[in-house]
Design an enzyme around this catalytic site. Structure first.
Site, PDB file in Angstrom:
ATOM      1  N   GLU A   1       1.080  -0.996   0.318  1.00 42.32           N
ATOM      2  CA  GLU A   1       0.335  -0.057  -0.294  1.00 42.32           C
ATOM      3  C   GLU A   1       0.807   1.363   0.038  1.00 42.32           C
ATOM      4  OE1 GLU A   1      -3.447   0.462  -0.470  1.00 42.32           O
ATOM      5  OE2 GLU A   1      -2.280   2.284  -0.891  1.00 42.32           O
TER       6      GLU A   1
ATOM      7  N   GLY B   1      -0.390   4.078  -0.849  1.00 40.31           N
ATOM      8  CA  GLY B   1      -1.099   5.332   0.095  1.00 40.31           C
ATOM      9  C   GLY B   1      -1.633   5.672   1.608  1.00 40.31           C
TER      10      GLY B   1
ATOM     11  N   PHE C   1      -3.360   3.653   4.527  1.00 43.69           N
ATOM     12  CA  PHE C   1      -4.188   2.435   3.845  1.00 43.69           C
ATOM     13  C   PHE C   1      -5.619   2.166   4.951  1.00 43.69           C
ATOM     14  CE2 PHE C   1      -5.523  -1.920   5.861  1.00 43.69           C
ATOM     15  CZ  PHE C   1      -4.354  -2.654   5.614  1.00 43.69           C
ATOM     16  N   GLY C   2      -6.276   0.898   3.713  1.00 48.64           N
ATOM     17  CA  GLY C   2      -8.112   0.984   3.720  1.00 48.64           C
ATOM     18  C   GLY C   2      -8.341   1.431   2.221  1.00 48.64           C
ATOM     19  N   GLY C   3      -8.046   1.965   1.743  1.00 49.04           N
ATOM     20  CA  GLY C   3      -8.085   2.859   0.101  1.00 49.04           C
ATOM     21  C   GLY C   3      -9.137   3.719   0.283  1.00 49.04           C
ATOM     22  N   THR C   4      -9.572   3.876  -1.324  1.00 47.53           N
ATOM     23  CA  THR C   4     -10.544   5.258  -1.334  1.00 47.53           C
ATOM     24  C   THR C   4     -11.540   5.563  -0.183  1.00 47.53           C
ATOM     25  OG1 THR C   4      -9.161   5.359  -3.736  1.00 47.53           O
ATOM     26  CG2 THR C   4     -11.575   6.176  -3.431  1.00 47.53           C
ATOM     27  N   CYS C   5     -12.106   3.855  -0.719  1.00 49.92           N
ATOM     28  CA  CYS C   5     -14.001   4.269   0.023  1.00 49.92           C
ATOM     29  C   CYS C   5     -13.763   4.784   1.366  1.00 49.92           C
ATOM     30  CB  CYS C   5     -14.383   2.940  -0.353  1.00 49.92           C
ATOM     31  SG  CYS C   5     -15.997   2.897   0.362  1.00 49.92           S
TER      32      CYS C   5
ATOM     33  N   HIS D   1     -48.686   0.288   3.329  1.00 50.72           N
ATOM     34  CA  HIS D   1     -49.597   0.892   3.303  1.00 50.72           C
ATOM     35  C   HIS D   1     -49.492   1.969   4.658  1.00 50.72           C
ATOM     36  CE1 HIS D   1     -52.177   3.683   1.525  1.00 50.72           C
ATOM     37  NE2 HIS D   1     -52.866   3.795   2.582  1.00 50.72           N
TER      38      HIS D   1
HETATM   39  C1  LIG Z   1     -15.694  11.193  -3.627  1.00 49.73           C
HETATM   40  C2  LIG Z   1     -15.981   9.165  -4.201  1.00 49.73           C
HETATM   41  C3  LIG Z   1     -16.740   8.679  -3.120  1.00 49.73           C
HETATM   42  C4  LIG Z   1     -17.485   7.220  -3.429  1.00 49.73           C
HETATM   43  N1  LIG Z   1     -18.612   6.636  -3.115  1.00 49.73           N
HETATM   44  C5  LIG Z   1     -18.833   6.300  -3.317  1.00 49.73           C
HETATM   45  C6  LIG Z   1     -20.342   5.331  -3.022  1.00 49.73           C
HETATM   46  O1  LIG Z   1     -21.196   6.125  -2.451  1.00 49.73           O
HETATM   47  N2  LIG Z   1     -20.235   4.259  -3.123  1.00 49.73           N
HETATM   48  C7  LIG Z   1     -20.166   3.313  -3.680  1.00 49.73           C
HETATM   49  O2  LIG Z   1     -20.198   2.341  -4.123  1.00 49.73           O
HETATM   50  N3  LIG Z   1     -18.862   3.797  -4.668  1.00 49.73           N
HETATM   51  C8  LIG Z   1     -17.946   4.956  -3.922  1.00 49.73           C
HETATM   52  N4  LIG Z   1     -17.400   5.062  -4.562  1.00 49.73           N
HETATM   53  C9  LIG Z   1     -16.088   3.913  -5.130  1.00 49.73           C
HETATM   54  C10 LIG Z   1     -15.813   3.184  -4.562  1.00 49.73           C
HETATM   55  O3  LIG Z   1     -14.731   4.460  -3.814  1.00 49.73           O
HETATM   56  C11 LIG Z   1     -14.733   2.947  -5.358  1.00 49.73           C
HETATM   57  O4  LIG Z   1     -15.010   2.106  -6.567  1.00 49.73           O
HETATM   58  C12 LIG Z   1     -13.955   1.900  -4.507  1.00 49.73           C
HETATM   59  O5  LIG Z   1     -13.086   1.930  -2.939  1.00 49.73           O
HETATM   60  C13 LIG Z   1     -12.480   1.417  -5.264  1.00 49.73           C
HETATM   61  O6  LIG Z   1     -12.200  -0.098  -4.110  1.00 49.73           O
HETATM   62  P1  LIG Z   1     -10.487  -0.656  -5.021  1.00 49.73           P
HETATM   63  O7  LIG Z   1     -10.686  -1.422  -3.608  1.00 49.73           O
HETATM   64  O8  LIG Z   1     -10.598  -1.058  -6.424  1.00 49.73           O
HETATM   65  O9  LIG Z   1      -9.237   0.290  -4.723  1.00 49.73           O
HETATM   66  P2  LIG Z   1      -8.574   1.258  -3.719  1.00 49.73           P
HETATM   67  O10 LIG Z   1      -9.173   1.750  -2.224  1.00 49.73           O
HETATM   68  O11 LIG Z   1      -8.868   2.375  -3.685  1.00 49.73           O
HETATM   69  O12 LIG Z   1      -7.957   0.620  -3.396  1.00 49.73           O
HETATM   70  C14 LIG Z   1      -6.192   1.132  -4.103  1.00 49.73           C
HETATM   71  C15 LIG Z   1      -4.684   1.036  -3.071  1.00 49.73           C
HETATM   72  O13 LIG Z   1      -4.080   0.543  -3.846  1.00 49.73           O
HETATM   73  C16 LIG Z   1      -2.746   1.657  -3.552  1.00 49.73           C
HETATM   74  N5  LIG Z   1      -2.068   1.709  -4.980  1.00 49.73           N
HETATM   75  C17 LIG Z   1      -2.106   1.902  -6.096  1.00 49.73           C
HETATM   76  N6  LIG Z   1      -1.906   1.642  -7.372  1.00 49.73           N
HETATM   77  C18 LIG Z   1      -0.182   1.792  -6.438  1.00 49.73           C
HETATM   78  C19 LIG Z   1       1.104   0.737  -6.726  1.00 49.73           C
HETATM   79  N7  LIG Z   1       1.328   1.591  -7.906  1.00 49.73           N
HETATM   80  N8  LIG Z   1       1.810   0.323  -5.974  1.00 49.73           N
HETATM   81  C20 LIG Z   1       1.280   0.102  -4.010  1.00 49.73           C
HETATM   82  N9  LIG Z   1       0.000   0.603  -3.890  1.00 49.73           N
HETATM   83  C21 LIG Z   1      -1.213   1.293  -4.710  1.00 49.73           C
HETATM   84  C22 LIG Z   1      -3.510   3.115  -3.412  1.00 49.73           C
HETATM   85  O14 LIG Z   1      -3.176   3.978  -2.527  1.00 49.73           O
HETATM   86  C23 LIG Z   1      -4.853   1.983  -2.926  1.00 49.73           C
HETATM   87  O15 LIG Z   1      -4.907   2.302  -1.720  1.00 49.73           O
HETATM   88  C24 LIG Z   1     -16.759   6.584  -4.253  1.00 49.73           C
HETATM   89  C25 LIG Z   1     -15.297   7.087  -4.890  1.00 49.73           C
HETATM   90  C26 LIG Z   1     -15.253   8.583  -4.861  1.00 49.73           C
HETATM   91  C27 LIG Z   1     -13.393   8.848  -5.563  1.00 49.73           C
END
Ligand SMILES: Cc1cc2nc3c(=O)[nH]c(=O)nc-3n(C[C@H](O)[C@H](O)[C@H](O)COP(=O)(O)OP(=O)(O)OC[C@H]3O[C@@H](n4cnc5c(N)ncnc54)[C@H](O)[C@@H]3O)c2cc1C
Ligand SMILES: NC(=O)c1ccc[n+]([C@@H]2O[C@H](COP(=O)([O-])OP(=O)(O)OC[C@H]3O[C@@H](n4cnc5c(N)ncnc54)[C@H](O)[C@@H]3O)[C@@H](O)[C@H]2O)c1
Length: 480
Positions: free
Chosen positions: A30, A32, A34-38, A456
Site C-alpha cells: 500500500e 497510500g 491504508f484502507g483505500g479510497t472508499c 401502506h
Molecule cells: C468521492 C468518492 C465517493 C465514492 N462514493 C462511493 C459510494 O457511495 N458508493 C460506492 O459504491 N462507491 C463509491 N466510490 C467508489 C469506491 O470508492 C471505489 O469503487 C472503491 O473504493 C474501489 O476499491 P478498490 O479496492 O478497487 O481500490 P482502492 O480502495 O482505491 O484501493 C487501491 C489502493 O491501491 C493503492 N495503490 C495504487 N497503486 C499502487 C501502486 N502502484 N503501489 C502500491 N499501492 C498502490 C492505492 O494507494 C489505494 O489505497 C466513491 C469514490 C469516490 C472517489
C-alpha cells in the site's frame, strides 16, 4: 523477497487475506493511506458529509412549504470534519497496525510496478516475487492539464474533505457522480456553488429521465454553467497563489467569451482512471481495455494476449468500469475464494449492479437505460414496456408534498421480467433494492407486485405502483 501471495492495494484487496492464508507468506502493498479510497476519501467520508448537509438542506428548503418553521443556521465545518475523520482515521490506522503486526504478513508501504507477470519492484528497488498476485490498486482522480491546476485552492475528492472551512464560492468542474454529490453537499451547507460542464446536461450516462430530472434540480439549487471548459486558474490575490481566492477563466464550447470569475475553492471531478499506468502492467504483458482497466475473465484472472495468467488476479476499480465499492467487494470475495481454491473456481456476477448517487435529489439505478432497452428490443424482437410513477401519486408522496420525484421501470412484456429501474427522489438508494432483487433473480413482475404485501402508506408504494403501471398483459383477458 518471495511470497506465496502479494496483494497490491489495501482497499477491497485487504479482504483477500482470509484465514486460508494463515501460516503462508503473504505481502500487502500500500503506497497510500491504508484502507483505500472508499474508507479514506470516497464513499464513507462523502456520505458522512452528505447526511448532515441533507439535514441542513431539508431544514432550509423542505420544512417551510410544509408549514414547519425550520431554517438552516450554518455549519461548524471544522467540528464536522473532525468528527468524520476522528472516526475514519483510527479505523485506517487500526487496519494498518493489524496487518503490520500479523506474523505471516509483510506490509510494504511503497509504490510498486511490474517488471514481469509475477515480478514487482518497489520505489526503493526491492524486488518482490510471488506464486500468486492480486492486483487491487484501484483508480485515481484525473486532472485536466490547464495552467494553475496545481494551486492549493484546486482540489479533487482526495483532498477536499480535509479543508479547514466551508468555502463561500465553490466551482465544481464536471457533470458526473462526484460532482453531483459535492455540489449538493456544498450547496446544502449554504456555499454559493457553480457547476461547470462541457455538455448541456448532468449525469448524461444515466437514463434520460435521471439526467433531465437531476439537471433541472441542479439548476434550482445552484448555478449551472453548461457548454464550457476550464481554461486556466490563477491566484487572484497575490502572485504565488497563497491568496484566498483564485481567478478562473473558462472557454465556451461555441466560442465567445467564457467566465472570468473568482472562487475560493475549485473541485475538479472529471472522472477516475484505473491505476494500471502507475503499475506498468504493460511490462507484465497484461491486457488492458479502452478505459485503461485490466482485462479479466469471469473468474477475475488477469488476461495476457486473451489468455488467463495463472495465479494473477485483479479486482475493483482497476479491473472494472463500474468504479463502485460493492462491486470491488464482490470481486474481492470471488478472488479470495479462487486464489485459495484454484481447483474450484467461482465466477463473478455482474448481472444486476445497482448504483446510487447521494445527491439532492438522491438517485438510484439498476439495469438497462431506456436507450439500452430499446436497442435490446430491436435486437431480440421482444416487446419492451416502461412506466414512470410520480412519488406525488402515492400517499407518502402527498405527505412529503413531492412534486418532482419519479421511479421509472422498464420490463419485457412477454416474460414479465424487469430490465431496468431508475429512481430520482428521497430514499432512492433504498427504494431501488426490491427492484435490484427482482432483476437479480429474474422475478416475474406479477408475482413481485401482487405476490407480496406492500406496507401502506409507505414510500415503497412508489415501487409497487411503478410495476403495477407497466402494461404487462400479453392478452386483453390477462390483466395484472
Ligand atoms: C468521492 C468518492 C465517493 C465514492 N462514493 C462511493 C459510494 O457511495 N458508493 C460506492 O459504491 N462507491 C463509491 N466510490 C467508489 C469506491 O470508492 C471505489 O469503487 C472503491 O473504493 C474501489 O476499491 P478498490 O479496492 O478497487 O481500490 P482502492 O480502495 O482505491 O484501493 C487501491 C489502493 O491501491 C493503492 N495503490 C495504487 N497503486 C499502487 C501502486 N502502484 N503501489 C502500491 N499501492 C498502490 C492505492 O494507494 C489505494 O489505497 C466513491 C469514490 C469516490 C472517489
Ligand atoms: N455514490 C457513488 O456510488 C459514487 C460516488 C462518487 C464516485 N463514485 C465513483 O467514482 C467514479 C468517478 O466519479 P467522477 O464523477 O469523477 O466521474 P464520472 O465518470 O461520473 O464523471 C466525470 C464527468 O467529467 C466530465 N469530464 C471528463 N473529462 C472532462 C474534462 N476534461 N473537462 C470537463 N469535464 C470532463 C464527464 O463528461 C463527466 O460528466 C464514478 O465512476 C463513480 O462510480 C461513485
Amino acid at each position: 523477497m518471495h511470497f506465496d501471495l502479494i496483494v497490491i492495494g489495501s482497499g477491497s484487496g485487504n479482504s483477500i487475506l482470509t484465514p486460508d492464508w494463515q501460516g503462508k507468506k503473504v505481502a500487502i502493498v500500500e503506497a497510500g493511506v491504508f484502507g483505500g479510497t472508499c474508507l479514506n476519501m470516497g464513499c464513507i467520508p462523502t456520505k458522512m458529509y452528505v447526511y448532515p448537509s441533507l439535514l441542513a438542506w431539508q431544514a432550509g428548503v423542505e420544512g417551510p412549504p410544509l408549514g414547519v418553521r425550520t431554517r438552516f443556521d450554518g455549519v461548524q465545518w471544522a467540528q464536522l470534519r473532525d468528527r468524520i475523520f476522528g472516526r475514519i482515521d483510527p479505523i485506517s490506522a487500526g487496519g494498518r497496525d493489524y496487518r503490520a503486526n500479523a506474523e505471516h504478513v509483510t506490509l510494504i508501504e511503497e509504490r510498486v510496478r511490474f517488471t514481469g507477470p509475477k515480478t514487482l519492484v518497489t520505489d526503493r528497488g526491492s524486488v518482490l516475487t510471488a506464486e500468486q498476485i492480486v492486483i487491487a490498486a484501484g483508480s485515481a482522480a484525473q486532472l485536466p492539464q490547464v495552467p494553475g491546476i496545481e494551486l492549493p485552492q484546486v482540489h479533487t475528492s482526495d483532498t477536499v474533505m480535509r479543508i479547514d472551512d466551508l468555502p463561500e464560492r465553490v466551482l465544481v468542474v464536471g457533470g458526473g457522480v462526484v460532482a453531483a454529490e459535492f455540489a449538493s453537499l456544498f450547496a446544502g451547507f449554504g456555499a454559493a456553488v457553480t457547476q461547470l460542464v462541457r455538455g448541456n446536461a448532468l449525469l448524461r450516462a444515466k437514463d434520460r429521465i435521471v439526467s433531465e430530472k437531476f439537471t433541472e434540480a441542479a439548476r434550482q439549487q445552484w448555478r449551472l454553467e453548461t457548454g464550457q471548459e476550464l481554461h486556466s486558474i490563477a491566484a487572484s490575490n497575490g502572485p504565488d497563489g497563497a491568496g484566498r481566492a483564485v481567478r478562473v477563466r473558462t472557454a465556451r464550447q461555441t466560442g465567445g467569451p467564457g467566465l472570468e470569475e473568482d472562487f475560493d475553492l475549485v473541485l475538479v471531478a472529471i472522472g477516475r482512471k484505473a491505476a494500471t499506468a502507475g503499475l506498468d502492467v504493460a511490462a507484465a504483458g497484461f491486457d488492458t481495455g479502452p478505459s485503461g482497466i485490466l482485462l479479466v475473465d469471469e473468474f477475475q484472472r488477469v488476461l495476457s494476449a486473451g489468455q488467463p495468467v495463472p495465479g494473477v488476479w485483479a479486482l475493483g476499480d482497476i479491473a472494472n468500469d463500474y468504479q463502485l465499492k460493492h462491486v470491488a467487494n464482490h470481486e474481492a470475495r470471488i478472488v479470495a475464494h479462487n486464489a485459495a481454491h484454484p481447483d474450484d473456481l467461482r465466477a463473478a456476477n455482474h448481472r444486476a449492479v445497482p448504483e446510487a448517487v447521494f445527491s439532492y435529489p438522491q438517485i438510484a439505478t439498476v439495469g438497462m437505460t431506456g436507450t439500452e432497452a430499446a436497442a435490446h428490443a430491436a435486437e431480440s424482437g421482444v416487446e419492451v414496456v416502461e412506466y414512470v410513477q410520480d412519488f406525488g401519486g402515492t400517499a407518502y408522496g402527498w405527505a412529503m408534498e413531492d412534486r418532482t420525484s419519479v421511479a421509472k421501470v422498464i420490463a419485457e412484456r412477454g416474460s414479465r421480467r424487469l430490465l431496468g429501474a431508475h429512481i430520482v427522489g428521497p430514499e432512492a438508494s433504498m427504494l431501488i433494492q426490491p427492484l435490484v432483487q427482482a432483476l437479480a433473480f429474474g422475478t416475474d413482475l406479477r408475482e413481485f407486485s401482487r405476490g407480496q404485501y406492500w406496507i401502506h402508506p409507505a414510500l415503497t408504494e412508489v415501487v409497487e405502483n411503478a410495476v403495477l403501471g407497466l402494461d404487462l398483459a400479453s392478452r386483453s383477458d390477462d390483466p395484472l
